[in-house]
Write an enzyme that holds these catalytic residues in place. Structure first.
Site, mmCIF file in Angstrom:
data_model
loop_
_atom_site.group_PDB
_atom_site.id
_atom_site.type_symbol
_atom_site.label_atom_id
_atom_site.label_comp_id
_atom_site.label_asym_id
_atom_site.label_seq_id
_atom_site.Cartn_x
_atom_site.Cartn_y
_atom_site.Cartn_z
ATOM 1 N N HIS A 38 0.851 -1.190 0.000
ATOM 2 C CA HIS A 38 0.000 0.000 0.000
ATOM 3 C C HIS A 38 0.884 1.235 0.000
ATOM 4 C CE1 HIS A 38 -4.229 -1.426 1.320
ATOM 5 N NE2 HIS A 38 -3.667 -2.287 0.505
ATOM 6 N N TYR A 49 -9.784 5.579 6.503
ATOM 7 C CA TYR A 49 -10.017 5.975 7.893
ATOM 8 C C TYR A 49 -11.085 7.055 7.873
ATOM 9 C CZ TYR A 49 -5.774 3.555 9.476
ATOM 10 O OH TYR A 49 -4.831 2.614 9.787
ATOM 11 N N PRO A 100 -5.551 0.401 18.099
ATOM 12 C CA PRO A 100 -5.224 -0.083 16.743
ATOM 13 C C PRO A 100 -5.194 1.006 15.681
ATOM 14 C CG PRO A 100 -7.459 -0.708 17.359
ATOM 15 C CD PRO A 100 -6.827 -0.139 18.584
ATOM 16 N N LYS A 147 0.045 0.089 14.934
ATOM 17 C CA LYS A 147 1.378 0.080 15.524
ATOM 18 C C LYS A 147 1.644 -1.090 16.473
ATOM 19 C CE LYS A 147 2.863 3.489 13.337
ATOM 20 N NZ LYS A 147 3.243 2.932 12.067
ATOM 21 N N TYR A 178 3.320 6.580 9.828
ATOM 22 C CA TYR A 178 2.519 5.424 9.432
ATOM 23 C C TYR A 178 3.381 4.304 8.855
ATOM 24 C CZ TYR A 178 -1.793 3.038 8.164
ATOM 25 O OH TYR A 178 -2.821 2.126 8.084
#
Length: 389
Positions: free
Chosen positions: A72, A200, A292, A296, A384
């Site tokens: 991704h 998200y 979550p 991480k 990220y």
């Protein structure tokens, strides 16, 4: 029995540590309180930072990952129907890898079996002894038989409810915790993902996340009350609520189907200091937990494993104790940065029961700033994909 390192916990962090130690000629025994089938039945996250992927390659367990995983190169954030993408490739030239934690664990079990690694399942009454001495040992019970392992070091990879952290005296350890006033209701379904990248979503109804495991297996979450029950949510009710929280364009193309797993997870931030006591070293959830949001959990455990296996390797190769002495300080420096990012992402995207109208406006302004500011997007992308070890 005798070994060099006793590893308490047969999840992915304990198995990865054992595999890496074996690659460096260091003997270990893994103690797991559950069965192998139970460990492999846990449904967990599947976003792997580049650091973890490189560790799996170093451990010789990445062949299937390299064949089957998805890369991704960005993610999508939304506020109601407004959405925007953040490119990891543009800001870091580094992707994240989508490969389920269950599959990572399966690959590690296969590698340990191929190498003849020693793993004891269904262990009970695990007790750590003389961790402050030069001759620690661990006692436990299997099938009613009491056993003892003498060792040089103990690695506590047994999670938040394990015995390792609580073996550090209360007057030595300090614990920091934040309990969030909501949970995540998640389902796994044999349906194609709604998007090529994770979504998200922040909405007036609460948070939602659209994720995936592969091209035919999707993972979706919605924010729910802490006291909610899975039984309160039929599949139809879940899909209807998810569609209300994600952008209309995504909701219109969402393909639904029967869930094959459904569960509710509470959210917490937690850190224990220090992460070592004598010859006991904590890794992963035994020392720290993140919500979550931001993916991480396993990745932070991997950085612990990175520091610890290198420190142990240096000790056994040359007697260098520098890495062991500095393990807690080094691991915690990265842990707190991951905690900050997970806390920030959680605060950014969820609805909190005590939010005022002002708080909601600030949340919306923060998301708008992120949408319109390249530097802010770069900071998110760096965190990220994973900060360096």
């Amino acid at each position: 029995m005798k070994t060099q390192v006793v590893i308490i916990g047969g999840g992915p962090s304990g198995l990865l540590l054992s595999q890496l130690l074996d690659k460096n000629g260091i003997d270990s025994i893994v103690l797991e309180r559950r069965t192998k089938a139970h460990v492999l039945g846990r449904i967990r996250a599947g976003i792997l930072e580049v650091g973890l992927v490189n560790l799996l390659r170093e451990a010789g367990v990445a062949d299937r990952l390299d064949r089957e995983a998805f890369l991704h190169e960005g993610t999508i954030l939304s506020f109601e129907d407004m959405q925007f993408g953040i490119s990891f490739k543009e800001h870091t030239d580094t992707p994240v890898t989508v490969y389920g934690q269950t599959e990572v664990t399966r690959d590690l079990y296969a590698a340990r079996a191929a190498a003849g690694g020693k793993i004891e399942f269904t262990t009970e009454n695990v007790t750590l002894h003389d961790a402050r001495s030069d001759a620690p040992y661990v006692t436990y019970t299997v099938d009613g038989e009491d056993r003892r392992i003498d060792c040089d070091f103990i690695a506590g990879c047994d999670g938040f409810h394990g015995v390792s952290r609580t073996s550090i005296p209360e007057d030595v350890r300090r614990e920091y915790e934040k309990i969030y006033p909501f949970g995540w209701l998640g389902i796994l379904s044999e349906t194609p993902p709604v998007s090529d990248e994770l979504i998200y979503a922040c909405s007036s109804r609460g948070f939602a996340l659209c994720s995936m495991r592969n091209a035919h297996l999707s993972r979706y979450y919605i924010q729910c009350d802490l006291d909610d029950q899975v039984e309160n949510w039929s599949d139809d009710a879940f899909w209807s609520e998810l569609k209300r929280r994600i952008p209309r364009e995504a909701a219109d193309r969402l393909l639904t189907g029967p869930s094959i797993e459904k569960s509710i997870a509470p959210l917490r931030s937690f850190v224990c200091e220090p992460m070592q006591w004598g010859r006991l070293f904590l890794c992963g959830d035994a020392a720290h937990i993140v919500p979550p949001t931001g993916a991480k959990g396993l990745n932070t455990a991997a950085s612990d494993v990175h520091y610890l296996h290198r420190a142990l390797t240096a000790y056994y190769r040359s007697g260098d104790e520098t890495g062991l002495a500095g393990y807690s300080e080094k691991a915690l420096a990265r842990v707190w940065k991951a905690e900050r990012f997970s806390w920030w992402m959680t605060s950014l995207l969820h609805r909190f029961p005590d939010q005022t109208p002002f708080d909601l406006k600030m949340q919306q302004a923060e998301i708008e700033f992120l949408r319109s500011n390249r530097e802010a997007q770069s900071v998110l992308a760096q965190n990220y994909v994973g900060l360096p070890y």
